[in-house]
Design a protein around this motif. Structure first.
Motif, short mmCIF file in Angstrom:
data_model
loop_
_atom_site.label_atom_id
_atom_site.label_comp_id
_atom_site.label_asym_id
_atom_site.label_seq_id
_atom_site.Cartn_x
_atom_site.Cartn_y
_atom_site.Cartn_z
N HIS A 23 3.29 -25.54 -39.86
CA HIS A 23 2.59 -24.49 -39.12
C HIS A 23 2.67 -24.73 -37.61
CE1 HIS A 23 1.20 -23.13 -42.96
NE2 HIS A 23 0.50 -24.22 -43.17
N SER A 46 -5.76 -17.06 -41.79
CA SER A 46 -5.65 -16.59 -43.18
C SER A 46 -4.37 -17.08 -43.83
CB SER A 46 -5.71 -15.06 -43.22
OG SER A 46 -4.64 -14.49 -42.48
N GLY A 47 -4.31 -16.95 -45.14
CA GLY A 47 -3.16 -17.38 -45.93
C GLY A 47 -3.61 -17.85 -47.29
N LYS A 53 -4.88 -24.26 -43.90
CA LYS A 53 -5.70 -23.47 -42.96
C LYS A 53 -6.85 -24.30 -42.39
CE LYS A 53 -6.68 -20.21 -45.91
NZ LYS A 53 -5.99 -20.82 -47.08
N ASP A 212 -1.97 -15.60 -39.33
CA ASP A 212 -1.66 -15.53 -40.75
C ASP A 212 -0.64 -16.62 -41.07
OD1 ASP A 212 -1.47 -14.78 -43.38
OD2 ASP A 212 -0.14 -13.07 -43.01
N ARG A 214 1.95 -18.76 -43.08
CA ARG A 214 2.91 -18.51 -44.16
C ARG A 214 2.88 -19.66 -45.17
NH1 ARG A 214 5.89 -16.90 -39.42
NH2 ARG A 214 6.86 -18.97 -39.27
N SER A 247 2.15 -23.95 -51.71
CA SER A 247 0.82 -24.51 -51.41
C SER A 247 0.78 -25.97 -51.79
CB SER A 247 -0.25 -23.74 -52.17
OG SER A 247 -1.49 -24.43 -52.14
#
Length: 355
Positions: A23, A46-47, A53, A212, A214, A247
């Motif tokens: 990120h 968000s995500g 996050k 946001d 990814r 994730s």
């Protein structure tokens, strides 16, 4: 809590995690806004769940609490050294200028925690993991933010509020947080974490700058899996990467709960289609109900298989019909305490009939 609570099963908690991978673009947006003195005071990060996050939110919070605003051009990242006082205070949930809002434990379990502390016998990590939390963030919890913001920050610096997650608010607490977003005090940073921003009040989203995140790419997930679960074989890493949807959080949960075994059983059951054997179905359901976490993991895997089925189906309307029924049945497990085993049997029966 006994021992070091900065990590669970080898994975650092977000407030104690100095590593952020995948990120860098989001970190640059925050850093550039700070360096240009154009930083918005409310951010919505968000995500999907488990992609970092909260790790980014705490990383940003630590930076704001530690950075020297007189040396803006000297910073190239949001990193704060683990040896610094700010890092240690944030990791131990004791920084006076940081307030974190999340679902509290139920009244009964909160009393257990307080009693254990009072008796000098804090609960272990395993005991804490078995406690239940409230289903949503209450409006009284949001009022604690107002109390926090009524006090001056140390050294006239930033005060930071992290809401993890804003999805967990009911209408009363959402409206209460909205009032803070509408008129935030000077040098206050509000960081809202959301797994599903489409469900948030439009007025909350309109008050925030948006980041946001990814899903992580396969190389990043594999690298993190090797770091946090070094005993995994390379074939296991590859398989986990293929089913975790980018994730790392899910990948670790999958690794710890034998998701690969469950997924193999589920795939074999679904491959049999309408010719499945009832004993195979019942055995799979019993296996899936070994623990609460395993049951919810099974839900995820079933929905993942349905999504894959939808992509390849020549009759997507039939798959969507079963998808809707499945979501309603899983929801009823939560809302009206439907029998979990019977729910799984019904869901898998409907799914197998698609073939």
């Amino acid at each position: 809590m006994e021992g070091d609570n900065s990590q669970i099963s080898g994975q650092p908690l977000p407030q104690a995690n100095s590593l952020l991978m995948g990120h860098e673009y989001a970190e640059k947006i925050l850093l550039d806004a700070w360096k240009n003195n154009s930083l918005h005071n409310s951010w919505l990060i968000s995500g999907v769940e488990g992609i970092g996050k909260a790790t980014l939110a705490y990383r940003f919070a630590r930076f704001l609490l530690a950075a020297d605003e007189g040396k803006r051009d000297s910073y190239s990242s949001l990193n704060v050294a683990e040896s610094s006082e700010v890092f240690r205070l944030v990791a131990s949930d004791s920084h006076p200028d940081l307030k974190v809002l999340s679902r509290d434990y139920t009244e009964t379990d909160r009393k257990k925690i307080l009693k254990a502390i009072k008796d000098g016998e804090p609960l272990s990590a395993d005991e804490m993991s078995g406690l239940k939390k409230s289903s949503f963030i209450k409006v009284d919890d949001v009022r604690l933010i107002n109390e926090f913001l009524s006090k001056r920050a140390s050294n006239d610096g930033w005060r930071v509020v992290i809401v993890d997650s804003v999805d967990d608010m009911n209408s009363a607490s959402a409206n209460a947080i909205l009032k803070i977003l509408e008129e935030p005090p000077y040098k206050t940073m509000m960081i809202l974490i959301s797994h599903n921003p489409n469900r948030l009040l439009a007025t909350i989203k309109s008050r925030c700058s948006k980041l946001d995140l990814r899903p992580l790419d396969d190389i990043t997930v594999a690298s993190l899996l090797r770091r946090y679960r070094p005993t995994l074989s390379e074939p296991q890493v590859k398989q986990l990467v293929s089913i975790c949807s980018g994730s790392i959080g899910k990948a670790i949960i999958y690794a710890d709960n034998d998701a690969l075994g469950l997924y193999a059983e589920l795939s074999a059951l679904l491959a049999a289609g309408a010719k499945f054997k009832i004993n195979d179905l019942l055995r799979f359901c019993d296996d899936a109900l070994e623990s609460e976490e395993r049951f919810y993991l099974t839900q995820e895997l079933i929905l993942k298989c349905m999504a894959e089925k939808l992509k390849s189906s020549s009759q997507p309307e039939n798959v969507l019909e079963v998808w809707d029924k499945t979501l309603k049945m899983f929801d009823n497990v939560e809302r009206i305490n439907m029998d979990k085993k019977q729910t799984l049997i019904n869901v898998l029966y409907n799914f197998c009939k698609l073939s």
